[in-house]
Scaffold this motif. Sequence first.
Motif, PDB file in Angstrom:
ATOM      1  N   PRO A 296       1.012   1.409   6.564  1.00 31.18           N
ATOM      2  CA  PRO A 296       0.271   1.549   5.302  1.00 31.18           C
ATOM      3  C   PRO A 296      -0.602   0.326   5.028  1.00 31.18           C
ATOM      4  O   PRO A 296      -0.161  -0.806   5.168  1.00 31.18           O
TER       5      PRO A 296
ATOM      6  N   THR B  86       0.603   6.842   0.917  1.00 32.14           N
ATOM      7  CA  THR B  86       0.195   5.463   1.138  1.00 32.14           C
ATOM      8  C   THR B  86      -1.331   5.373   1.172  1.00 32.14           C
ATOM      9  O   THR B  86      -2.024   6.383   1.127  1.00 32.14           O
TER      10      THR B  86
ATOM     11  N   ASN C 208       0.782  -1.234   0.000  1.00 36.10           N
ATOM     12  CA  ASN C 208       0.000   0.000   0.000  1.00 36.10           C
ATOM     13  C   ASN C 208       0.817   1.289   0.000  1.00 36.10           C
ATOM     14  O   ASN C 208       0.288   2.347   0.315  1.00 36.10           O
ATOM     15  N   VAL C 209       2.104   1.227  -0.329  1.00 39.49           N
ATOM     16  CA  VAL C 209       2.868   2.444  -0.557  1.00 39.49           C
ATOM     17  C   VAL C 209       2.647   2.812  -2.019  1.00 39.49           C
ATOM     18  O   VAL C 209       2.993   2.055  -2.920  1.00 39.49           O
TER      19      VAL C 209
ATOM     20  N   TRP D 143       5.961  10.482   1.794  1.00 40.89           N
ATOM     21  CA  TRP D 143       5.343   9.176   1.554  1.00 40.89           C
ATOM     22  C   TRP D 143       3.867   9.367   1.245  1.00 40.89           C
ATOM     23  O   TRP D 143       3.174  10.102   1.945  1.00 40.89           O
TER      24      TRP D 143
END
Length: 189
Positions: A109, A49, A33-34, A47
């Motif tokens: 994430p 996510t 899920n990144v 980031w």
Amino acid sequence: MATIQHSIDVDVPAQTLFNHLTRFEDYGQFMDNVEHVERIDDTHLRWTTTMANRAVEWDSAVTTDDRQRRIAWQDTNGISNSGRLEVQAISEEASRVIFSLEIESGQFPGAMAGDTDAETSQHLTRSLAKLKSFAEGQGSDSGASCGMLRPGNFATAASTSGSPTEVLEDEPNESGPSANFGTRIGTRT
């Protein structure tokens, strides 16, 4: 806060694996899920996510990058987390990555509200299995490390909003020291 530590053996040389891990822009290819990691400057990352089925962004600062075997980071806003990756040579053609993550339960994430530390640990287990496939698929044709930090430009633990996660020693498991995967979860009070 929970501290989760996993390790996995990868059939690529240690320096090659470390080079993969310093290219944060590639994390979307193996981290659950990144969606995207953007390099803001030599020491900062943004980031993007998916958490609880919605997009979440946060920033982090790289606090350690020895360009040989270890890299650590600390959040600067958003999700409260810190982590550390260490690469150890097993042989000339194989290495082990040890990933330590300190994070609030359910804040990894892909986590859903109410996720337990064990569920967060499972997300990390899947991500490291994907890293293994990704790195072995790339082979030793990985290019050079991106080298996040340059000499004289190191962030210190005192300049971040918390302390970096300590690397915990690998504990032998039933399969012995050559086991392909190891996990540890602990809670810090």
